[in-house]
Scaffold this active site. Sequence first.
Site, PDB file in Angstrom:
ATOM      1  N   ASP A  13       8.822  -9.271  -2.549  1.00 10.79           N
ATOM      2  CA  ASP A  13       8.068 -10.410  -2.028  1.00 10.79           C
ATOM      3  C   ASP A  13       8.522 -11.726  -2.632  1.00 10.79           C
ATOM      4  O   ASP A  13       9.094 -11.770  -3.723  1.00 10.79           O
ATOM      5  CB  ASP A  13       6.582 -10.258  -2.368  1.00 10.79           C
ATOM      6  CG  ASP A  13       5.896  -9.151  -1.595  1.00 10.79           C
ATOM      7  OD1 ASP A  13       6.564  -8.476  -0.788  1.00 10.79           O
ATOM      8  OD2 ASP A  13       4.686  -8.960  -1.811  1.00 10.79           O
ATOM      9  N   HIS A 157       8.800  -7.971  -6.718  1.00 11.04           N
ATOM     10  CA  HIS A 157       9.066  -9.362  -6.361  1.00 11.04           C
ATOM     11  C   HIS A 157      10.495  -9.741  -6.749  1.00 11.04           C
ATOM     12  O   HIS A 157      10.909  -9.490  -7.875  1.00 11.04           O
ATOM     13  CB  HIS A 157       8.095 -10.299  -7.088  1.00 11.04           C
ATOM     14  CG  HIS A 157       6.666 -10.134  -6.645  1.00 11.04           C
ATOM     15  ND1 HIS A 157       5.888  -9.057  -7.032  1.00 11.04           N
ATOM     16  CD2 HIS A 157       5.896 -10.898  -5.840  1.00 11.04           C
ATOM     17  CE1 HIS A 157       4.685  -9.169  -6.485  1.00 11.04           C
ATOM     18  NE2 HIS A 157       4.668 -10.283  -5.759  1.00 11.04           N
TER      19      HIS A 157
END
Length: 210
Positions: A13, A157
Amino acid sequence: MADSVKLCALTFDDGPDNIKTQRVLNVLQKHNVLATFFLVGSRVNEQTKAVINKMIRLGCEVANHSWDYERLNTVSAEVVSQKFTRTQEAIKKYAGVEAKFFRPPNLAVSQTMYEAIPLPFAEGVLGFDWAGCNTTAQDRAQKVLAGIDDGAIILLHDVQPDPHPTPEALDILIPELKKQGYQFVTLSELFKRKGVDPASRKGSMWKYVR
């Protein structure tokens, strides 16, 4: 027919970023695995086009992570739709593909969002890698390993403030999961090989595909 091999999907992400995303891509290349990147629409532009194109060239998938980092669970259907659509359009323009999955910022959801966004929602097994200097690469890898199971979507992430040792965590996580017999696939491929329709769970988020 469902696949009998153990499968998992690495997802990332908050990118793209020319430096930090590239660090993740380098590790994926080294281990010869694919991933799915949930892109923030406001970061998808001419400046990041090259790293997005590299994702696509490597066989990775790109998906929709809204326009910015604002939670969408307390805003109107019009705002939800606008941010989703702007991101879809940016991804189409700079990646040349249609995003097939959505991940809400901060995993915050509402019925309004489920009604306004026409894609399947995905969450995942968390590496808690947004905790900055409070977690090491080993911590992040162990968090994922603690929740892993066949069909897991892994949520990490590529972009967070430094120090951000998620690329180092991948150097621990990927070999260990390969040793456990897992194959790494994109999100679309995970659903395909599991014989599951991603649209079959309207009103909730996918964490495991089975």
